[in-house]
Design an enzyme around this catalytic site. Structure first.
Site, PDB file in Angstrom:
ATOM      1  N   ASP A 156      16.746  17.183 -16.100  1.00  0.00           N
ATOM      2  CA  ASP A 156      17.356  18.465 -15.583  1.00  0.00           C
ATOM      3  C   ASP A 156      17.635  18.475 -17.702  1.00  0.00           C
ATOM      4  OD1 ASP A 156      19.243  20.439 -16.498  1.00  0.00           O
ATOM      5  OD2 ASP A 156      20.864  19.396 -15.461  1.00  0.00           O
ATOM      6  N   ASP A 375      15.021  25.990 -19.703  1.00  0.00           N
ATOM      7  CA  ASP A 375      16.206  24.572 -18.895  1.00  0.00           C
ATOM      8  C   ASP A 375      14.984  24.819 -17.256  1.00  0.00           C
ATOM      9  OD1 ASP A 375      18.498  23.475 -17.564  1.00  0.00           O
ATOM     10  OD2 ASP A 375      19.094  25.255 -16.574  1.00  0.00           O
TER      11      ASP A 375
END
Length: 499
Positions: A156, A375
């Protein structure tokens, strides 16, 4: 948890031989100079000596990543169900990002730092699609502790804390395989509440008193949105990562991570999360002064049974790619949330034409809200609602005579009936940045075939946030480079399963 998008599997470092005589562990992972108070390993001389030795011995080393098969994708759920579920989880994640963005507004800017000459090897881990466990995220294999034990963690770039579920697990989600047991590792040690690293994490809502600064543990609380969160003790541990050379691995001691005893949320059976954000506790930041200020990844197709890699350090093949393009990261400011990687998006093209989107829609506001981030943890791509409506209408107008529009399809729009069509043709989709860089995407990165006869635009609006997000679905089969030394994002088309 809002980390609805991409998991990546990373293998982390052990004293096994990287070659015939490369066996010593690496010590003294350092934080960037603006957090120099945290880097107190006392092993700087040893690290420098190893750097010199490695530089003489080999131009680069990689950590190898293995991919897990996704043949039984999403536990029997359909592709449609999986992606609609990911879209719902994305909303939770975006709400969390918006909240964190507001909370971090007005915080200090991350100061730049000049790295010491990095080790001439690279860490490389295998990236695996998380569809097999019902997730739009990517997974990384990590070996933690002494002796090292394997765990699958979510990759992440939108958060900065590494953490694992730990025994005793007092309130935990279901995980594939056993949780990490600190008592079974000889290299585990807690960060104490008097350690300056303890100041880098948020305490629980009811923090414990720090009665002994030298011995009491450092409790932490990290939230992601909805009821997704982790609470436990900040700790240090050895991470062992496989290298690309056969049988080679390398160990890094003293990696800061959260040992979570209370964990809730949508983590899809993963053991925890590998944070790659800008914050000082992220895995990328902790390795920065060892392997250089760059890391890259190449995300395989959702549901692919083939793995790919995440590389810490320079990847010479990528750097020599004839189609490698760069755009600058937005400079860190006192009003920006320094966990995220912001890029400066200027406009959006559909069918080669720049869309008429209000100039202020895609930029960062004076209060630090808005802007565009890249992201790995968000599945689809998102734009502020006014921009999304313009994008949506542009596709509808250009495709209305080509395929029948499906009305009232849940969540995604527009959707089309492409029954019997083998080679679907759609208008081109590109992002234009303020430095004139253009990111062109293949159709499979922004249209998704949910059923044999249904195809939908894999882009949505963010009604409660002005933030734009380039999600992992749009990044698949691009080698994406985070060049933090030169403050830029690189991207090049590649078949990631072959990297």
């Amino acid at each position: 948890m809002m980390k609805i998008s991409v998991l990546i599997l990373l293998l982390v470092l052990s004293p096994l031989h990287a070659s015939a005589n490369s066996s010593a562990p690496l010590y003294g992972i350092e934080f960037p100079p603006y957090n120099t108070a945290v880097a107190d390993s006392g092993c700087d001389g040893k690290l420098l000596g190893e750097e010199e030795e490695l530089a003489r011995r080999t131009p680069s080393l990689k950590l190898h990543m293995n991919h897990r098969s996704a043949a039984d994708a999403a536990a029997g759920r359909t592709r449609k169900d999986s992606f609609l579920d990911s879209a719902k989880k994305d909303v939770i994640r975006i709400d969390t990002m918006r909240t964190r963005q507001v909370a971090l507004s007005g915080g200090r800017a991350a100061a730049s730092s000049s790295p010491r000459r990095a080790l001439s090897e690279r860490l490389v881990a295998t990236v695996e699609s998380g569809v097999a466990i019902g997730s739009g995220e990517y997974l990384v294999d990590v070996y933690v502790g002494t002796p090292p034990r394997r765990f699958q963690m979510i990759m992440d770039t939108g958060s900065h804390l590494n953490w694992l579920q730990c025994a005793p697990c007092l309130d935990c989600f279901e995980q594939r395989g056993p949780v990490f047991d600190p008592a079974a590792s000889t290299s585990y040690r807690n960060v104490t509440c008097g350690d300056k690293r303890c100041g880098l994490v948020s305490p629980p809502t009811a923090p414990r008193a720090c009665r002994s600064a030298r011995s009491d543990p450092c409790p932490y609380f990290y939230w992601y949105g909805d009821q997704s969160n982790t609470t436990g003790d900040l700790a240090l541990e050895a991470f062992t990562v496989n290298l690309t050379a056969a049988g080679a691995s390398r160990r890094v001691d003293g990696v800061a991570f959260g040992c979570g005893h209370w964990n809730r949320g949508l983590f899809h059976g993963a053991a925890g999360l590998l944070g790659l954000g800008r914050g000082p506790l992220s895995f990328a930041s902790q390795l920065r002064n060892v392997y250089g200020h760059a890391f890259s990844y190449c995300l395989v197709d959702h549901g692919s049974a083939v793995g790919s890699k995440i590389v810490f350090g320079d990847d010479n093949v990528l750097l020599a790619h004839p189609q490698l393009n760069y755009t600058a990261f937005a400079p860190a400011t006192a009003d920006s949330a320094d966990t995220f990687y912001y890029v400066r998006l200027k406009g959006i093209l559909v069918g080669g034409e720049v869309l008429n989107i209000s100039p202020g829609t895609l930029g960062v506001a004076k209060d630090g809200s808005g802007g565009t981030i890249i992201d790995s943890g968000t599945t689809l791509s998102y734009f502020p609602e006014p921009a999304y409506q313009v994008i949506r209408q542009a596709f509808i107008e250009r495709m209305e005579k080509t395929y029948p529009l499906i009305a009232d399809f849940p969540v995604l729009s527009p959707c089309y009936n492409v029954s019997g069509v083998e080679n679907v043709e759609v208008p081109e989709f590109s992002l234009l940045f303020t430095d004139a860089a253009v990111w062109d995407f293949p159709a499979e990165n922004y249209f998704i075939r949910l059923e044999p006869e249904i195809m939908c635009l894999a882009v949505l609006g963010t009604p409660r946030s002005a933030m734009s997000i380039i999600g992992n679905y749009q990044q698949q089969n691009f080698h994406v480079l985070y060049d933090l030394q030169n403050n830029r994002l690189g991207f090049a088309p590649r078949r990631c399963a072959e990297v």
